[in-house]
Design an enzyme around this catalytic site. Structure first.
Site, PDB file in Angstrom:
ATOM      1  N   ARG A 126      -5.629   2.497  -4.019  1.00 42.56           N
ATOM      2  CA  ARG A 126      -6.162   1.265  -3.409  1.00 42.56           C
ATOM      3  C   ARG A 126      -7.671   1.337  -3.242  1.00 42.56           C
ATOM      4  NH1 ARG A 126      -3.270   0.760   1.983  1.00 42.56           N
ATOM      5  NH2 ARG A 126      -3.507   2.995   1.759  1.00 42.56           N
TER       6      ARG A 126
ATOM      7  N   ASN B   9      -0.228  -1.299  -0.555  1.00 47.45           N
ATOM      8  CA  ASN B   9       0.978  -0.556  -0.884  1.00 47.45           C
ATOM      9  C   ASN B   9       2.196  -1.415  -0.579  1.00 47.45           C
ATOM     10  OD1 ASN B   9      -0.423   1.740  -1.635  1.00 47.45           O
ATOM     11  ND2 ASN B   9      -0.142   2.771   0.326  1.00 47.45           N
TER      12      ASN B   9
END
Length: 95
Positions: A24, A42
């Site tokens: 990320r 996520n």
């Protein structure tokens, strides 16, 4: 005229070893460098969802990068589809 007239958006789902490997954060850095807005987060099933909005050429570059990801990641598959334009300021990590 809309301020987003020349922008498009995609939502990508990235599968593989993509959680716990700075995926990320690296996606956020890459998307920001490309001038894109959106987020990475996520998902409970182990995938990472990436929503990105911006110029089509920049989105193509991000999609290409998502197939590799950062060094510690292992990307098995990336599925991208057109998405509606959402308001977003910069590119963020969602929790």
């Amino acid at each position: 005229m809309s301020q987003y007239m020349d922008e498009v958006a995609v939502r990508c789902l990235v599968r593989g070893r993509v959680q716990g490997v700075f995926f990320r954060a690296a996606t956020c850095a890459r998307a920001s460098a490309l001038g894109l807005c959106g987020y990475a987060r996520n998902l409970p099933d182990g995938r990472v969802e990436v929503y990105a909005r911006g110029a089509a050429g920049s989105l193509d570059q991000l999609r290409d990068w998502l197939t590799r990801g950062p060094d510690l990641a292992r990307v098995d598959a990336v599925e991208c589809a057109s998405a509606p334009l959402e308001a977003a300021e910069g590119f963020t990590i969602r929790y």
